[in-house]
Design an enzyme around this catalytic site. Structure first.
Site, PDB file in Angstrom:
ATOM      1  N   LYS A 227       2.639  12.988  -9.923  1.00  0.00           N
ATOM      2  CA  LYS A 227       2.809  13.768  -8.691  1.00  0.00           C
ATOM      3  C   LYS A 227       3.208  13.907  -8.197  1.00  0.00           C
ATOM      4  CE  LYS A 227       2.159   9.814  -5.367  1.00  0.00           C
ATOM      5  NZ  LYS A 227       1.920   9.187  -4.023  1.00  0.00           N
TER       6      LYS A 227
ATOM      7  N   CYS B 173      -0.778   3.066 -10.844  1.00  0.00           N
ATOM      8  CA  CYS B 173      -1.020   2.431 -10.133  1.00  0.00           C
ATOM      9  C   CYS B 173      -3.107   2.331 -10.581  1.00  0.00           C
ATOM     10  CB  CYS B 173      -1.420   1.996  -8.959  1.00  0.00           C
ATOM     11  SG  CYS B 173       0.304   1.365  -8.317  1.00  0.00           S
TER      12      CYS B 173
ATOM     13  N   PHE C 257       0.925  -1.236   0.136  1.00  0.00           N
ATOM     14  CA  PHE C 257      -0.327   0.325   0.298  1.00  0.00           C
ATOM     15  C   PHE C 257       0.615   1.087  -0.397  1.00  0.00           C
ATOM     16  CE2 PHE C 257      -2.556  -3.113   2.380  1.00  0.00           C
ATOM     17  CZ  PHE C 257      -3.948  -3.893   1.214  1.00  0.00           C
TER      18      PHE C 257
HETATM   19  N1  NAD Z   1       4.383   1.978  -7.887  1.00  0.00           N
HETATM   20  C1  NAD Z   1       3.871   2.124  -6.826  1.00  0.00           C
HETATM   21  O1  NAD Z   1       3.320   2.992  -5.968  1.00  0.00           O
HETATM   22  C2  NAD Z   1       2.504   0.158  -6.273  1.00  0.00           C
HETATM   23  C3  NAD Z   1       2.288   0.483  -4.905  1.00  0.00           C
HETATM   24  C4  NAD Z   1       2.182  -0.358  -4.733  1.00  0.00           C
HETATM   25  C5  NAD Z   1       1.937  -1.767  -5.811  1.00  0.00           C
HETATM   26  N2  NAD Z   1       2.186  -1.789  -6.683  1.00  0.00           N
HETATM   27  C6  NAD Z   1       2.466  -2.746  -7.562  1.00  0.00           C
HETATM   28  O2  NAD Z   1       3.710  -3.388  -7.496  1.00  0.00           O
HETATM   29  C7  NAD Z   1       4.074  -3.976  -8.227  1.00  0.00           C
HETATM   30  C8  NAD Z   1       5.236  -3.441  -9.064  1.00  0.00           C
HETATM   31  O3  NAD Z   1       4.876  -1.907  -9.734  1.00  0.00           O
HETATM   32  P1  NAD Z   1       6.304  -0.839  -9.542  1.00  0.00           P
HETATM   33  O4  NAD Z   1       5.956   0.793  -9.907  1.00  0.00           O
HETATM   34  O5  NAD Z   1       7.264  -1.672  -8.937  1.00  0.00           O
HETATM   35  O6  NAD Z   1       7.164  -1.840 -11.155  1.00  0.00           O
HETATM   36  P2  NAD Z   1       8.115  -1.238 -11.974  1.00  0.00           P
HETATM   37  O7  NAD Z   1       8.338  -0.907 -12.841  1.00  0.00           O
HETATM   38  O8  NAD Z   1       8.803  -0.248 -11.234  1.00  0.00           O
HETATM   39  O9  NAD Z   1       9.174  -2.646 -11.481  1.00  0.00           O
HETATM   40  C9  NAD Z   1       9.369  -3.537 -12.014  1.00  0.00           C
HETATM   41  C10 NAD Z   1      10.218  -4.499 -12.060  1.00  0.00           C
HETATM   42  O10 NAD Z   1       9.994  -5.284 -12.198  1.00  0.00           O
HETATM   43  C11 NAD Z   1      11.696  -5.878 -13.299  1.00  0.00           C
HETATM   44  N3  NAD Z   1      11.282  -7.423 -14.020  1.00  0.00           N
HETATM   45  C12 NAD Z   1      10.955  -7.203 -14.965  1.00  0.00           C
HETATM   46  N4  NAD Z   1      10.467  -8.690 -15.348  1.00  0.00           N
HETATM   47  C13 NAD Z   1      11.385  -9.114 -14.206  1.00  0.00           C
HETATM   48  C14 NAD Z   1      12.096 -10.636 -14.701  1.00  0.00           C
HETATM   49  N5  NAD Z   1      11.728 -11.239 -14.627  1.00  0.00           N
HETATM   50  N6  NAD Z   1      12.622 -10.853 -12.999  1.00  0.00           N
HETATM   51  C15 NAD Z   1      13.488  -9.477 -12.216  1.00  0.00           C
HETATM   52  N7  NAD Z   1      12.869  -8.646 -12.339  1.00  0.00           N
HETATM   53  C16 NAD Z   1      11.499  -8.642 -13.554  1.00  0.00           C
HETATM   54  C17 NAD Z   1      11.866  -4.533 -14.044  1.00  0.00           C
HETATM   55  O11 NAD Z   1      13.012  -4.802 -14.941  1.00  0.00           O
HETATM   56  C18 NAD Z   1      11.048  -3.631 -12.540  1.00  0.00           C
HETATM   57  O12 NAD Z   1      12.798  -3.380 -13.120  1.00  0.00           O
HETATM   58  C19 NAD Z   1       3.003  -3.841  -9.767  1.00  0.00           C
HETATM   59  O13 NAD Z   1       1.673  -5.253  -9.507  1.00  0.00           O
HETATM   60  C20 NAD Z   1       2.057  -3.030  -8.796  1.00  0.00           C
HETATM   61  O14 NAD Z   1       0.463  -2.048  -9.082  1.00  0.00           O
HETATM   62  C21 NAD Z   1       2.604  -0.482  -6.697  1.00  0.00           C
END
Ligand code: NAD
Length: 462
Positions: A330, A269, A158
């Site tokens: 933001k 998100c 979250f």
């Molecule tokens: N960003 C936010 O504020 C937030 C908050 C809560 C939940 N989430 C959720 O968390 C998840 C990740 O979001 P994020 O913003 O960190 O995404 P992001 O795109 O910033 O990071 C994902 C990472 O995973 C890596 N990746 C892709 N395939 C891979 C693999 N096979 N092996 C290893 N690494 C791999 C990518 O290179 C990238 O660095 C999503 O489901 C998102 O909805 C995000």
């Protein structure tokens, strides 16, 4: 405890660094070699306030390491977090290929070497209801011959970008979806240091945990959208949305947060999660009417300022210099995914404008998307030179108290379209600006006036 995090983006890097800060031994994996190389050599890859201090300390102490090798991560830890992307697929559903692909590979590794032992696979990505079960099935298929020992846990995240470190270190709640006592107990011991002040760890089944995340984001997106509609109506009936915001926010059943109208929600998100929840509803023959409206209203809201500008300029921005303040979705992040600013800039360009923009942190991330279609500046006043209008897209602190005299002198026309309601309309008129905002009265500019006024605070902390 030894922990591995697969995916080192906004969630993975913050989670891994904060777990290391709490004394755990963390190994982060990413397929992006360049990212792993940078992180290993001490260069942080995202802008997130407060993260760098923790990152550097734990890297130095050897508690935080990075690799591209999945096997190293599987060997390193009993608890393996998946912080992988779940981007929107074409039909709006969450694309689970990253999560499922990594689960398959972990299962193969475990099968090849049974001595790797028991693992807890923790889904931290935002995933639709039923995904923990799907991951379990993938693992089990691989498990037929070897008798692997593993559990799959749903542990939605979250944290809010911009305050992610605080959110992770002191979460208001931790949700753990698990049907295994063993995995639950490991997760509790991992999170207990983060909730010492008494915030709860909420246990539930995996499916409810998965739904909780979507319900939270969709509710917040709905709250913002409701307020945007109130603002739009205020403009029609000559009421001031700021007063209404205070008037309703003091009701504890409503609360003060997420009542700030603006140019629609964006980010990585809310848009994707609302779409994915709607998709889950569709697949289960349930018409989730509110979500349909939220998406429709938000789409229009992101065009609102452009429509106001087109009206002002008589239908075209040909030969107009438009300055933009704010590119990230933001403040306090460099994340530009689904940023309203980007959507607005594309509209401006389509209507013939020349765009010059400033953002304190999101220049590079924007360049990666918009290339050289706009001019980028390193100072908030630079884009104002000979500008026919300024449009404010993100409420960074440094935009709240600018030098208005300087702005007026630099601009070809003292004209501001404020998508974040940073200033009071009457004050702006007295400062000599023609000032349009969201859901508030519009006053005619008084040409020679020049007074200092209080700015207002507004922020939707999504
Ligand atoms: N960003 C936010 O504020 C937030 C908050 C809560 C939940 N989430 C959720 O968390 C998840 C990740 O979001 P994020 O913003 O960190 O995404 P992001 O795109 O910033 O990071 C994902 C990472 O995973 C890596 N990746 C892709 N395939 C891979 C693999 N096979 N092996 C290893 N690494 C791999 C990518 O290179 C990238 O660095 C999503 O489901 C998102 O909805 C995000």
């Amino acid at each position: 405890m030894n922990i591995s995090i697969i995916g080192t983006g906004y969630v993975g890097l913050v989670s891994g660094t904060c777990f290391a800060e709490m004394g755990n031994d963390v190994l982060c994996v990413d397929i992006d070699e360049d990212k792993v190389q940078k992180l290993s050599s001490g260069t942080i890859t995202i802008f997130e306030p407060g993260l760098e201090v923790f990152f550097e300390r734990n890297l130095r102490k050897g508690r935080l390491n990075f690799t591209t090798e999945l096997l190293a991560a599987v060997r390193h830890a009993e608890v393996i977090f998946l912080a992988l992307p779940t981007p929107p697929a074409e039909d709006g559903s969450a694309d689970l290929s990253y999560v499922k692909g990594v689960a398959t590979n972990i299962a193969k590794l475990l099968r090849a070497d049974p001595s790797l032992g028991y693992k807890v696979i923790v889904n931290k990505s935002t995933v639709p209801v039923g995904t923990a079960n799907a991951v379990r099935n993938i693992m089990t298929q691989q498990d037929l011959k070897s008798g692997l020992h593993f559990d799959v846990v749903s542990n939605p995240e979250f944290l809010r970008e911009g305050v992610a470190v605080d959110d992770f270190m002191k979460p208001e709640r931790v949700v753990i979806g698990s049907s295994s006592k063993r995995a639950s107990s490991i997760m509790h011991s991992l999170y207990e240091p983060f909730v010492r002040q008494g915030n709860p760890i909420v246990d539930m089944d995996e499916r409810s945990a998965e739904m909780t995340k979507y319900a939270a984001n969709s509710f917040l997106a709905t709250k913002i959208t409701f307020m945007n509609e109130i603002a739009n109506l205020c403009e029609k009936v000559d009421a001031d949305v700021d007063k209404i915001r205070v008037g309703i926010g003091l009701d504890s059943r409503i609360g003060k947060q997420f009542l700030y109208p603006g140019i629609g929600f964006g980010g990585s998100c809310f848009p994707k999660d609302v779409n994915a929840l709607k998709r889950t509803a569709d697949e289960n023959d349930y018409e989730f009417k509110i979500l349909n409206s939220v998406l429709e209203v938000n789409g229009a809201q992101r065009r609102l300022l452009v429509d106001k500008m087109l009206k002002h300029f008589g239908g075209s921005f040909q030969n107009k210099n438009i300055a933009v303040w704010g590119l990230s979705f933001k403040p306090n992040t460099d994340d530009v995914r689904e940023a309203p600013a980007h959507i607005i800039i594309k509209e401006l360009l389509e209507h013939g404008a020349r765009v010059s923009a400033f953002d304190p942190e999101a220049k590079e991330t924007t360049q990666a998307v918009l290339g050289d279609s706009i001019e980028y500046t390193d100072d908030r006043y630079e884009p104002l030179e000979e500008a026919d209008a300024l449009i404010i897209c993100t409420e960074w602190h440094e935009f709240r108290r600018p030098d208005f005299d300087k702005m007026r002198n630099l601009m070809a026309k003292p004209l501001i379209f404020d998508g974040r309601n940073l200033f009071k309309p009457k004050d702006m008129a007295e400062r000599g600006f023609e000032y349009y905002s969201i859901g508030r009265p519009h006053f005619q500019a008084i040409p020679s006036a020049n007074t200092a006024f209080e700015n207002e605070q507004n922020i939707n902390h999504n």
